[in-house]
Design a protein around this motif. Sequence first.
Motif, PDB file in Angstrom:
ATOM      1  N   LYS A 255       0.854  -1.193   0.000  1.00  0.00           N
ATOM      2  CA  LYS A 255       0.000   0.000   0.000  1.00  0.00           C
ATOM      3  C   LYS A 255       0.885   1.238   0.000  1.00  0.00           C
ATOM      4  O   LYS A 255       1.950   1.255   0.618  1.00  0.00           O
ATOM      5  CB  LYS A 255      -0.906   0.018   1.232  1.00  0.00           C
ATOM      6  CG  LYS A 255      -1.764  -1.225   1.386  1.00  0.00           C
ATOM      7  CD  LYS A 255      -2.734  -1.376   0.244  1.00  0.00           C
ATOM      8  CE  LYS A 255      -3.604  -2.602   0.462  1.00  0.00           C
ATOM      9  NZ  LYS A 255      -4.495  -2.860  -0.624  1.00  0.00           N
TER      10      LYS A 255
ATOM     11  N   TRP B 184       1.654   5.424   0.585  1.00  0.00           N
ATOM     12  CA  TRP B 184       1.394   6.429   1.599  1.00  0.00           C
ATOM     13  C   TRP B 184       0.204   7.266   1.179  1.00  0.00           C
ATOM     14  O   TRP B 184       0.173   7.841   0.080  1.00  0.00           O
ATOM     15  CB  TRP B 184       2.642   7.300   1.778  1.00  0.00           C
ATOM     16  CG  TRP B 184       2.504   8.313   2.854  1.00  0.00           C
ATOM     17  CD1 TRP B 184       2.457   8.080   4.200  1.00  0.00           C
ATOM     18  CD2 TRP B 184       2.387   9.728   2.690  1.00  0.00           C
ATOM     19  NE1 TRP B 184       2.319   9.258   4.885  1.00  0.00           N
ATOM     20  CE2 TRP B 184       2.271  10.300   3.972  1.00  0.00           C
ATOM     21  CE3 TRP B 184       2.354  10.566   1.585  1.00  0.00           C
ATOM     22  CZ2 TRP B 184       2.137  11.661   4.186  1.00  0.00           C
ATOM     23  CZ3 TRP B 184       2.223  11.917   1.795  1.00  0.00           C
ATOM     24  CH2 TRP B 184       2.119  12.453   3.082  1.00  0.00           C
ATOM     25  N   GLN B 185      -0.812   7.310   2.015  1.00  0.00           N
ATOM     26  CA  GLN B 185      -2.045   8.065   1.801  1.00  0.00           C
ATOM     27  C   GLN B 185      -2.807   7.642   0.551  1.00  0.00           C
ATOM     28  O   GLN B 185      -3.524   8.438  -0.050  1.00  0.00           O
ATOM     29  CB  GLN B 185      -1.771   9.566   1.781  1.00  0.00           C
ATOM     30  CG  GLN B 185      -1.312  10.101   3.112  1.00  0.00           C
ATOM     31  CD  GLN B 185      -1.266  11.620   3.145  1.00  0.00           C
ATOM     32  OE1 GLN B 185      -1.196  12.290   2.113  1.00  0.00           O
ATOM     33  NE2 GLN B 185      -1.325  12.170   4.346  1.00  0.00           N
ATOM     34  N   THR B 186      -2.663   6.392   0.127  1.00  0.00           N
ATOM     35  CA  THR B 186      -3.474   5.890  -0.980  1.00  0.00           C
ATOM     36  C   THR B 186      -4.691   5.191  -0.394  1.00  0.00           C
ATOM     37  O   THR B 186      -4.660   4.721   0.745  1.00  0.00           O
ATOM     38  CB  THR B 186      -2.695   4.898  -1.871  1.00  0.00           C
ATOM     39  OG1 THR B 186      -2.225   3.828  -1.065  1.00  0.00           O
ATOM     40  CG2 THR B 186      -1.538   5.564  -2.572  1.00  0.00           C
ATOM     41  N   PRO B 187      -5.775   5.091  -1.147  1.00  0.00           N
ATOM     42  CA  PRO B 187      -6.956   4.379  -0.655  1.00  0.00           C
ATOM     43  C   PRO B 187      -6.615   2.928  -0.308  1.00  0.00           C
ATOM     44  O   PRO B 187      -5.676   2.346  -0.867  1.00  0.00           O
ATOM     45  CB  PRO B 187      -7.929   4.453  -1.835  1.00  0.00           C
ATOM     46  CG  PRO B 187      -7.488   5.643  -2.613  1.00  0.00           C
ATOM     47  CD  PRO B 187      -6.002   5.700  -2.451  1.00  0.00           C
ATOM     48  N   SER B 188      -7.376   2.335   0.582  1.00  0.00           N
ATOM     49  CA  SER B 188      -7.073   0.989   1.083  1.00  0.00           C
ATOM     50  C   SER B 188      -7.185  -0.085   0.004  1.00  0.00           C
ATOM     51  O   SER B 188      -6.637  -1.170   0.165  1.00  0.00           O
ATOM     52  CB  SER B 188      -7.991   0.649   2.251  1.00  0.00           C
ATOM     53  OG  SER B 188      -9.341   0.639   1.836  1.00  0.00           O
TER      54      SER B 188
END
Length: 171
Positions: free
Chosen positions: A27, A29-33
């Motif tokens: 994942k 950094w600060q990306t959607p789950s």
Amino acid sequence: LVSDSDWHNVLPLVPLTTWTGSENCKKGWQTPSDVCVYPSLVYHDEGNGAFDADSLIYFLQQYSPTRVTSIGNLPSEFSNLLVAAQPLGAGLLSNQVQLISPNDYLSYWQSLDTAVYVQDNYELALMASVYASLLNAPLIIQGTSYDNSGVFSGRKVICVGSVSPSGSVCA
């Protein structure tokens, strides 16, 4: 890792390295789950074995990957830098560096029900690569090795630009 010498090899990597999915993956950094991301590193190939990879080596030193996949053959000096000890090199082991061909791209999809087919045009392909990433579908550029009826047969094909897939129709 991919050379900047041919954008036809670079843009299809976008949906290979960034996609929407529910599987266990890296994942950002600060990306959607539901977004999986892996770095795509493009190095400048100056021809005759010359290249500019200082920032890539620095990134690999900071990122500490467990595996690096290179598209096509790397210049031998670049390969040496990948396995050279830090601070000069990336400090990878030789078995952590995998070489593949652009012809291997489709093998990364577990299932392939949709493809994005785009006209051989950089600007359109750039847009289409982001759309293919959103759909978790491969990007097929007109005139490349995957532009054939076997790839399109039995699949939903989303067309971008003035293209008509061989043996199929645009969705």
